[in-house]
Design a protein around this motif. Structure first.
Motif, PDB file in Angstrom:
ATOM      1  N   LEU A 121       0.961  -1.245  -0.166  1.00 54.32           N
ATOM      2  CA  LEU A 121      -0.046   0.101   0.051  1.00 54.32           C
ATOM      3  C   LEU A 121       0.798   1.373   0.105  1.00 54.32           C
ATOM      4  O   LEU A 121       1.854   1.066   0.713  1.00 54.32           O
ATOM      5  CB  LEU A 121      -0.986  -0.050   1.237  1.00 54.32           C
ATOM      6  CG  LEU A 121      -1.976  -1.044   1.495  1.00 54.32           C
ATOM      7  CD1 LEU A 121      -2.851  -0.750   2.560  1.00 54.32           C
ATOM      8  CD2 LEU A 121      -2.664  -1.110   0.249  1.00 54.32           C
ATOM      9  N   THR A 162       0.282  -4.193   4.268  1.00 50.15           N
ATOM     10  CA  THR A 162      -0.651  -2.979   4.750  1.00 50.15           C
ATOM     11  C   THR A 162       0.097  -2.176   5.934  1.00 50.15           C
ATOM     12  O   THR A 162      -0.686  -1.590   6.466  1.00 50.15           O
ATOM     13  CB  THR A 162      -1.878  -3.729   5.231  1.00 50.15           C
ATOM     14  OG1 THR A 162      -1.501  -4.547   6.371  1.00 50.15           O
ATOM     15  CG2 THR A 162      -2.652  -4.552   4.329  1.00 50.15           C
ATOM     16  N   LEU A 165      -0.989   1.560   6.513  1.00 49.91           N
ATOM     17  CA  LEU A 165      -2.323   1.696   7.320  1.00 49.91           C
ATOM     18  C   LEU A 165      -1.710   1.977   8.645  1.00 49.91           C
ATOM     19  O   LEU A 165      -2.258   2.957   9.278  1.00 49.91           O
ATOM     20  CB  LEU A 165      -3.048   0.785   7.404  1.00 49.91           C
ATOM     21  CG  LEU A 165      -3.792   0.444   6.014  1.00 49.91           C
ATOM     22  CD1 LEU A 165      -4.774  -0.845   6.109  1.00 49.91           C
ATOM     23  CD2 LEU A 165      -4.819   1.793   5.612  1.00 49.91           C
ATOM     24  N   ASN A 166      -0.835   1.342   9.140  1.00 51.72           N
ATOM     25  CA  ASN A 166      -0.272   1.431  10.620  1.00 51.72           C
ATOM     26  C   ASN A 166       0.701   2.796  10.761  1.00 51.72           C
ATOM     27  O   ASN A 166       0.693   3.340  11.995  1.00 51.72           O
ATOM     28  CB  ASN A 166       0.241   0.322  11.310  1.00 51.72           C
ATOM     29  CG  ASN A 166      -0.922  -0.783  11.201  1.00 51.72           C
ATOM     30  OD1 ASN A 166      -2.039  -0.540  11.584  1.00 51.72           O
ATOM     31  ND2 ASN A 166      -0.372  -1.927  11.122  1.00 51.72           N
ATOM     32  N   ASP A 171      -3.485  12.070   7.911  1.00 50.01           N
ATOM     33  CA  ASP A 171      -4.936  11.785   7.530  1.00 50.01           C
ATOM     34  C   ASP A 171      -4.952  11.533   5.979  1.00 50.01           C
ATOM     35  O   ASP A 171      -5.566  10.527   5.313  1.00 50.01           O
ATOM     36  CB  ASP A 171      -6.077  12.736   7.763  1.00 50.01           C
ATOM     37  CG  ASP A 171      -6.281  12.694   9.326  1.00 50.01           C
ATOM     38  OD1 ASP A 171      -5.995  11.832   9.831  1.00 50.01           O
ATOM     39  OD2 ASP A 171      -7.017  13.706   9.661  1.00 50.01           O
ATOM     40  N   ALA A 174      -3.340   8.200   5.154  1.00 46.50           N
ATOM     41  CA  ALA A 174      -4.168   6.814   5.837  1.00 46.50           C
ATOM     42  C   ALA A 174      -5.264   6.798   4.480  1.00 46.50           C
ATOM     43  O   ALA A 174      -5.659   5.498   4.191  1.00 46.50           O
ATOM     44  CB  ALA A 174      -4.758   7.088   7.026  1.00 46.50           C
ATOM     45  N   GLN A 175      -5.691   8.056   4.208  1.00 42.40           N
ATOM     46  CA  GLN A 175      -6.908   7.733   3.170  1.00 42.40           C
ATOM     47  C   GLN A 175      -6.334   7.184   1.635  1.00 42.40           C
ATOM     48  O   GLN A 175      -6.767   6.492   1.175  1.00 42.40           O
ATOM     49  CB  GLN A 175      -7.421   9.158   2.765  1.00 42.40           C
ATOM     50  CG  GLN A 175      -8.309   9.703   4.149  1.00 42.40           C
ATOM     51  CD  GLN A 175      -8.445  11.049   3.959  1.00 42.40           C
ATOM     52  OE1 GLN A 175      -8.504  11.739   2.669  1.00 42.40           O
ATOM     53  NE2 GLN A 175      -9.214  11.625   4.855  1.00 42.40           N
ATOM     54  N   ALA A 177      -3.773   5.285   1.548  1.00 43.71           N
ATOM     55  CA  ALA A 177      -3.472   3.446   1.693  1.00 43.71           C
ATOM     56  C   ALA A 177      -4.802   2.868   1.880  1.00 43.71           C
ATOM     57  O   ALA A 177      -4.940   1.771   1.121  1.00 43.71           O
ATOM     58  CB  ALA A 177      -2.867   3.184   3.179  1.00 43.71           C
ATOM     59  N   GLY A 178      -5.772   3.470   2.299  1.00 41.90           N
ATOM     60  CA  GLY A 178      -7.079   2.814   2.571  1.00 41.90           C
ATOM     61  C   GLY A 178      -7.771   2.852   1.040  1.00 41.90           C
ATOM     62  O   GLY A 178      -8.528   1.704   0.816  1.00 41.90           O
ATOM     63  N   LEU A 181      -6.198   0.105  -0.879  1.00 40.33           N
ATOM     64  CA  LEU A 181      -6.500  -1.511  -0.334  1.00 40.33           C
ATOM     65  C   LEU A 181      -7.900  -1.765  -0.975  1.00 40.33           C
ATOM     66  O   LEU A 181      -8.187  -2.951  -1.574  1.00 40.33           O
ATOM     67  CB  LEU A 181      -6.398  -1.144   1.183  1.00 40.33           C
ATOM     68  CG  LEU A 181      -6.874  -2.720   1.932  1.00 40.33           C
ATOM     69  CD1 LEU A 181      -6.090  -3.627   1.608  1.00 40.33           C
ATOM     70  CD2 LEU A 181      -7.194  -2.571   3.369  1.00 40.33           C
ATOM     71  N   ASP A 182      -8.828  -0.824  -1.030  1.00 40.32           N
ATOM     72  CA  ASP A 182     -10.064  -1.137  -1.428  1.00 40.32           C
ATOM     73  C   ASP A 182      -9.947  -1.479  -3.158  1.00 40.32           C
ATOM     74  O   ASP A 182     -10.622  -2.520  -3.364  1.00 40.32           O
ATOM     75  CB  ASP A 182     -11.216   0.015  -1.302  1.00 40.32           C
ATOM     76  CG  ASP A 182     -12.423  -0.318  -2.048  1.00 40.32           C
ATOM     77  OD1 ASP A 182     -13.275  -1.169  -1.403  1.00 40.32           O
ATOM     78  OD2 ASP A 182     -12.780   0.371  -2.827  1.00 40.32           O
ATOM     79  N   GLU A 197      -3.740 -10.107   3.750  1.00 43.45           N
ATOM     80  CA  GLU A 197      -3.191  -8.879   4.104  1.00 43.45           C
ATOM     81  C   GLU A 197      -2.264  -8.930   5.374  1.00 43.45           C
ATOM     82  O   GLU A 197      -2.598  -9.807   6.387  1.00 43.45           O
ATOM     83  CB  GLU A 197      -4.490  -7.805   4.552  1.00 43.45           C
ATOM     84  CG  GLU A 197      -5.455  -7.780   3.633  1.00 43.45           C
ATOM     85  CD  GLU A 197      -6.525  -6.811   4.005  1.00 43.45           C
ATOM     86  OE1 GLU A 197      -6.340  -6.109   5.053  1.00 43.45           O
ATOM     87  OE2 GLU A 197      -7.641  -6.723   3.602  1.00 43.45           O
TER      88      GLU A 197
END
Length: 212
Positions: A121, A162, A165-166, A171, A174-175, A177-178, A181-182, A197
């Motif tokens: 990611l 992943t 994400l951590n 923000d 994080a967005q 990466a998220g 992932l989707d 994952e």
């Protein structure tokens, strides 16, 4: 400063030609290529933040299959899974030629019925472009192998690193990466791939070792 270094002046004797810049302590960086070396060096000095601006993966002389992040993750997983066992090490980055008129295609991990590709990611928009290119290329390779295996039963898997994400520092990161992932989950579903994952090489190694 470059001219002084080229002339052989020791690092601890360098003086910056502008105010407010100091030379820090010597640190050893290791890498399998200039991109990894720069990445390790920049990450060790937090004042410079991310190495993205210094490293252009489009001009990399390394194998173009991986982003730097995925390459390092894959190497760590291989060390965890295979150690010094040559048979296990040979399962990684396998070159397969499903048909004589096709070029060789590479899979990050191939053993028995398992064909596994690894991607990571992103933490930035720039990394997202490279991640998408990497994952689409790997999904294409695995689809070609599966299509021309002449009826052999294979189990294709996409393993997603992943850790972004951590480790997201904002923000926006994080967005990014998220969202990726989707997108990867949707691509894998469309190609009928299982998804694993893993937030660390150790966790990924446990998943890989469980494939029987």
């Amino acid at each position: 400063m470059t001219l002084r270094q080229q002339a052989g002046l020791p690092l601890d004797e360098l003086e910056a030609p502008f105010h407010g810049f100091t030379v820090g302590p010597k640190l050893r960086s290791r890498g399998y290529g200039i991109e990894q070396l720069l990445d390790a060096a920049v990450r060790s000095v937090s004042a410079f933040g991310t190495p993205d601006a210094l490293i252009d993966e489009d001009e990399s002389s390394e194998k173009p299959r991986h982003t730097i992040k995925t390459q390092e993750f894959l190497q760590a997983v291989r060390r965890q899974v295979a150690g010094d066992d040559p048979e296990r090490r040979a399962r990684f980055e396998r070159s397969l030629q499903p048909r004589s008129d096709l070029p060789e295609l590479t899979v990050d991990y191939a053993w028995r019925q398992w064909l596994l590709q690894i991607t990571s990611l992103p933490g930035t928009k720039r990394q997202a472009v490279n991640t998408l290119r990497e994952s689409q290329s790997k999904l294409y390779e695995i689809d070609m192998i599966r299509r021309y295996m002449q009826g052999n039963t294979v189990r294709p898997v996409l393993l997603i690193n992943t850790d972004a994400l951590n480790a997201a520092t904002s923000d926006e990161a994080a967005q990014e990466a998220g969202a990726m992932l989707d997108r990867l989950q949707r691509l894998a579903k469309a190609e009928a791939l299982d998804v694993i994952e893993a937030a660390s090489p150790m966790e990924a190694a446990e998943h890989v070792s469980s494939l029987t």
